[in-house]
Design a protein around this motif. Sequence first.
Motif, PDB file in Angstrom:
ATOM      1  N   ALA A 132      -5.714 -16.149   4.735  1.00 19.33           N
ATOM      2  CA  ALA A 132      -6.793 -16.511   5.651  1.00 19.33           C
ATOM      3  C   ALA A 132      -7.770 -15.379   5.938  1.00 19.33           C
ATOM      4  CB  ALA A 132      -6.189 -17.019   6.973  1.00 19.33           C
ATOM      5  N   ASP A 133      -7.344 -14.123   5.865  1.00 21.57           N
ATOM      6  CA  ASP A 133      -8.195 -13.012   6.304  1.00 21.57           C
ATOM      7  C   ASP A 133      -8.059 -11.828   5.362  1.00 21.57           C
ATOM      8  OD1 ASP A 133      -9.592 -11.022   7.575  1.00 21.57           O
ATOM      9  OD2 ASP A 133      -8.629 -11.272   9.523  1.00 21.57           O
ATOM     10  N   ARG A 134      -9.078 -11.574   4.552  1.00 20.43           N
ATOM     11  CA  ARG A 134      -8.976 -10.516   3.551  1.00 20.43           C
ATOM     12  C   ARG A 134      -9.114  -9.119   4.142  1.00 20.43           C
ATOM     13  NH1 ARG A 134     -14.455 -11.014  -0.098  1.00 20.43           N
ATOM     14  NH2 ARG A 134     -16.000 -10.799   1.557  1.00 20.43           N
ATOM     15  N   THR A 135      -9.472  -9.003   5.423  1.00 24.12           N
ATOM     16  CA  THR A 135      -9.543  -7.684   6.054  1.00 24.12           C
ATOM     17  C   THR A 135      -8.197  -7.254   6.621  1.00 24.12           C
ATOM     18  OG1 THR A 135     -10.043  -8.408   8.330  1.00 24.12           O
ATOM     19  CG2 THR A 135     -11.890  -8.265   6.774  1.00 24.12           C
ATOM     20  N   GLU A 136      -7.209  -8.119   6.568  1.00 19.65           N
ATOM     21  CA  GLU A 136      -5.936  -7.853   7.257  1.00 19.65           C
ATOM     22  C   GLU A 136      -5.198  -6.643   6.677  1.00 19.65           C
ATOM     23  OE1 GLU A 136      -2.852 -10.815   9.397  1.00 19.65           O
ATOM     24  OE2 GLU A 136      -2.889 -10.955   7.213  1.00 19.65           O
ATOM     25  N   TYR A 137      -4.692  -5.812   7.576  1.00 19.45           N
ATOM     26  CA  TYR A 137      -3.917  -4.628   7.227  1.00 19.45           C
ATOM     27  C   TYR A 137      -2.659  -4.664   8.087  1.00 19.45           C
ATOM     28  CZ  TYR A 137      -2.595   0.369   7.527  1.00 19.45           C
ATOM     29  OH  TYR A 137      -1.917   1.562   7.529  1.00 19.45           O
ATOM     30  N   VAL A 138      -1.506  -4.760   7.428  1.00 16.18           N
ATOM     31  CA  VAL A 138      -0.245  -4.964   8.141  1.00 16.18           C
ATOM     32  C   VAL A 138       0.650  -3.744   7.986  1.00 16.18           C
ATOM     33  CG1 VAL A 138       1.812  -6.414   8.350  1.00 16.18           C
ATOM     34  CG2 VAL A 138      -0.386  -7.448   7.757  1.00 16.18           C
ATOM     35  N   ARG A 139       1.157  -3.262   9.113  1.00 11.15           N
ATOM     36  CA  ARG A 139       2.144  -2.185   9.117  1.00 11.15           C
ATOM     37  C   ARG A 139       3.421  -2.695   9.756  1.00 11.15           C
ATOM     38  NH1 ARG A 139      -0.418   2.115  12.638  1.00 11.15           N
ATOM     39  NH2 ARG A 139      -1.485   0.291  13.491  1.00 11.15           N
ATOM     40  N   ALA A 140       4.566  -2.373   9.156  1.00 10.23           N
ATOM     41  CA  ALA A 140       5.865  -2.783   9.706  1.00 10.23           C
ATOM     42  C   ALA A 140       6.709  -1.548   9.958  1.00 10.23           C
ATOM     43  CB  ALA A 140       6.577  -3.728   8.740  1.00 10.23           C
ATOM     44  N   PHE A 141       7.104  -1.350  11.221  1.00  8.53           N
ATOM     45  CA  PHE A 141       7.974  -0.255  11.616  1.00  8.53           C
ATOM     46  C   PHE A 141       9.370  -0.821  11.863  1.00  8.53           C
ATOM     47  CE2 PHE A 141       3.683   0.651  12.936  1.00  8.53           C
ATOM     48  CZ  PHE A 141       3.504   2.009  12.757  1.00  8.53           C
ATOM     49  N   VAL A 142      10.372  -0.258  11.201  1.00 12.50           N
ATOM     50  CA  VAL A 142      11.738  -0.751  11.360  1.00 12.50           C
ATOM     51  C   VAL A 142      12.530   0.239  12.202  1.00 12.50           C
ATOM     52  CG1 VAL A 142      13.749  -1.674  10.168  1.00 12.50           C
ATOM     53  CG2 VAL A 142      11.516  -1.672   9.015  1.00 12.50           C
ATOM     54  N   ILE A 143      13.097  -0.257  13.295  1.00 13.87           N
ATOM     55  CA  ILE A 143      13.892   0.587  14.183  1.00 13.87           C
ATOM     56  C   ILE A 143      15.217  -0.102  14.482  1.00 13.87           C
ATOM     57  CG2 ILE A 143      11.903   1.746  15.228  1.00 13.87           C
ATOM     58  CD1 ILE A 143      12.070  -0.217  17.511  1.00 13.87           C
ATOM     59  N   GLU A 144      16.137   0.635  15.081  1.00 15.53           N
ATOM     60  CA  GLU A 144      17.482   0.097  15.273  1.00 15.53           C
ATOM     61  C   GLU A 144      17.633  -0.784  16.497  1.00 15.53           C
ATOM     62  OE1 GLU A 144      20.067   3.504  15.176  1.00 15.53           O
ATOM     63  OE2 GLU A 144      20.327   3.332  12.992  1.00 15.53           O
ATOM     64  N   SER A 145      16.832  -0.544  17.540  1.00 15.55           N
ATOM     65  CA  SER A 145      17.003  -1.307  18.775  1.00 15.55           C
ATOM     66  C   SER A 145      15.700  -1.361  19.553  1.00 15.55           C
ATOM     67  CB  SER A 145      18.087  -0.666  19.642  1.00 15.55           C
ATOM     68  OG  SER A 145      17.656   0.583  20.153  1.00 15.55           O
ATOM     69  N   GLU A 176      12.475  10.322  13.348  1.00 16.21           N
ATOM     70  CA  GLU A 176      13.848   9.869  13.099  1.00 16.21           C
ATOM     71  C   GLU A 176      14.140   8.472  13.623  1.00 16.21           C
ATOM     72  OE1 GLU A 176      14.050  12.594  16.798  1.00 16.21           O
ATOM     73  OE2 GLU A 176      12.842  12.360  14.972  1.00 16.21           O
ATOM     74  N   TYR A 177      13.287   7.972  14.500  1.00 14.40           N
ATOM     75  CA  TYR A 177      13.498   6.623  15.038  1.00 14.40           C
ATOM     76  C   TYR A 177      12.956   5.540  14.109  1.00 14.40           C
ATOM     77  CZ  TYR A 177      14.668   9.099  19.321  1.00 14.40           C
ATOM     78  OH  TYR A 177      15.256   9.939  20.245  1.00 14.40           O
ATOM     79  N   ILE A 178      12.060   5.936  13.199  1.00 16.28           N
ATOM     80  CA  ILE A 178      11.508   4.986  12.237  1.00 16.28           C
ATOM     81  C   ILE A 178      12.413   4.972  11.004  1.00 16.28           C
ATOM     82  CG2 ILE A 178       9.536   4.388  10.793  1.00 16.28           C
ATOM     83  CD1 ILE A 178       7.747   5.839  12.800  1.00 16.28           C
ATOM     84  N   LYS A 179      13.210   3.933  10.885  1.00 15.21           N
ATOM     85  CA  LYS A 179      14.177   3.833   9.779  1.00 15.21           C
ATOM     86  C   LYS A 179      13.534   3.286   8.514  1.00 15.21           C
ATOM     87  CE  LYS A 179      17.262   5.340  12.576  1.00 15.21           C
ATOM     88  NZ  LYS A 179      17.690   6.757  12.476  1.00 15.21           N
ATOM     89  N   GLY A 180      12.441   2.576   8.687  1.00 12.08           N
ATOM     90  CA  GLY A 180      11.709   2.045   7.546  1.00 12.08           C
ATOM     91  C   GLY A 180      10.261   1.826   7.947  1.00 12.08           C
ATOM     92  N   TYR A 181       9.353   1.948   6.976  1.00 11.39           N
ATOM     93  CA  TYR A 181       7.932   1.758   7.268  1.00 11.39           C
ATOM     94  C   TYR A 181       7.258   1.202   6.016  1.00 11.39           C
ATOM     95  CZ  TYR A 181       3.040   2.801   8.285  1.00 11.39           C
ATOM     96  OH  TYR A 181       1.684   2.699   8.479  1.00 11.39           O
ATOM     97  N   TYR A 182       6.441   0.151   6.209  1.00 11.67           N
ATOM     98  CA  TYR A 182       5.782  -0.501   5.083  1.00 11.67           C
ATOM     99  C   TYR A 182       4.339  -0.836   5.462  1.00 11.67           C
ATOM    100  CZ  TYR A 182      10.657  -1.054   3.770  1.00 11.67           C
ATOM    101  OH  TYR A 182      11.977  -0.800   3.476  1.00 11.67           O
ATOM    102  N   ILE A 201       0.863  -1.179   0.000  1.00 13.73           N
ATOM    103  CA  ILE A 201       0.000   0.000   0.000  1.00 13.73           C
ATOM    104  C   ILE A 201       0.901   1.230   0.000  1.00 13.73           C
ATOM    105  CG2 ILE A 201      -1.691   1.316   1.342  1.00 13.73           C
ATOM    106  CD1 ILE A 201      -2.821  -1.311   2.340  1.00 13.73           C
ATOM    107  N   ALA A 202       0.499   2.250  -0.726  1.00 13.64           N
ATOM    108  CA  ALA A 202       1.305   3.455  -0.877  1.00 13.64           C
ATOM    109  C   ALA A 202       1.721   4.037   0.462  1.00 13.64           C
ATOM    110  CB  ALA A 202       0.521   4.504  -1.669  1.00 13.64           C
ATOM    111  N   GLY A 203       2.939   4.572   0.511  1.00 13.69           N
ATOM    112  CA  GLY A 203       3.412   5.252   1.711  1.00 13.69           C
ATOM    113  C   GLY A 203       4.609   4.625   2.367  1.00 13.69           C
ATOM    114  N   ALA A 204       5.367   3.823   1.634  1.00 17.00           N
ATOM    115  CA  ALA A 204       6.532   3.187   2.232  1.00 17.00           C
ATOM    116  C   ALA A 204       7.628   4.209   2.541  1.00 17.00           C
ATOM    117  CB  ALA A 204       7.093   2.124   1.288  1.00 17.00           C
ATOM    118  N   LYS A 205       8.259   4.040   3.685  1.00 17.16           N
ATOM    119  CA  LYS A 205       9.470   4.770   4.031  1.00 17.16           C
ATOM    120  C   LYS A 205      10.596   3.757   3.886  1.00 17.16           C
ATOM    121  CE  LYS A 205      11.553   7.567   7.753  1.00 17.16           C
ATOM    122  NZ  LYS A 205      11.316   8.135   9.123  1.00 17.16           N
ATOM    123  N   MET A 206      11.361   3.891   2.820  1.00 15.32           N
ATOM    124  CA  MET A 206      12.298   2.838   2.452  1.00 15.32           C
ATOM    125  C   MET A 206      13.477   2.761   3.416  1.00 15.32           C
ATOM    126  SD  MET A 206      10.566   1.707   0.016  1.00 15.32           S
ATOM    127  CE  MET A 206      11.687   0.413  -0.493  1.00 15.32           C
TER     128      MET A 206
END
Length: 273
Positions: free
Chosen positions: A207-220, A193-199, A144-149
């Motif tokens: 299994a679930d077509r309503t699923e919405y997944v967000r991934a936050f990438v941080i250093e520690s 600045e703590y979010i190094k990546g976001y998807y 989905i649009a809006g990735a922070k690479m």
Amino acid sequence: MKTSKVMLLLGLLLLMVIPSTIFAQSENQRPAYITVTTGHWNMDYENFNREKWIAVEKEFLDKVAKKNEFIIRSFVFLHRFTPDNTEIIFVNTYSSWDNIDKASQRNNELAKEAWPDEAKREEYFKKRNAYYADTHSDEIYVPIAGAKMLAPSDKEMIWLVVKGHFAFPEDGSRKEFDTLSKEYLDNVINKNEYIKGYYQHGHAWGADRTEYVRAFVIESMGDLDKMGKRSTELFKEHWPDEAKRKEFGKKMGKYFTGKHGDYIYTSVPELTK
């Protein structure tokens, strides 16, 4: 489900593919689908050694996955804080639905090239498969649009995965969702600045077509709390008026059920394509 909700579902999950400007200009570098395989460790494996396991998997990565032109990227994630400590997550990205099947066929071809002797090939895969239980599950998502690479890195990163659910309100629209989402992404996620990546990912197959997944990438792990506090600060900076904040939250909130689960994984940089 009413027709209006079906159309909204299609609008949210199938049409909001990440725009080309986010990725390299080559079509082959633009993910359209993401496969997520959740495997499990073989808990009866004796004398497990992380370095030896990585070496076995890296042999497959170097000889097969990295040479497979139908796989754009691949990642491996290990359990950090999830309900199941046996989890191991394998993620691959593809530029088209057809390439998912083509990648599987190409893997078989490359495996035969890497281990032309059938006995040696069987020996390798027996050694590799011994690390895992027989059970696994598969899901396919659309970006989905809006990735922070995330910038290329050879260090372990913490991935906070938040699994929520779309609500498909009768008075909702793709245009409104896109506008609200972009405003939050531009003023909170991308400025944190703590979010190094976001998807963000929506369901495509599973299994679930309503699923919405967000991934936050941080250093520690220590940055988890800092990330949350900073997001709150940025949210209040962009919407200093409390009434405006509540109005935005109400508009955005109607697109989700409010139910979510949090999962924390650690990346394995040695096994990244």
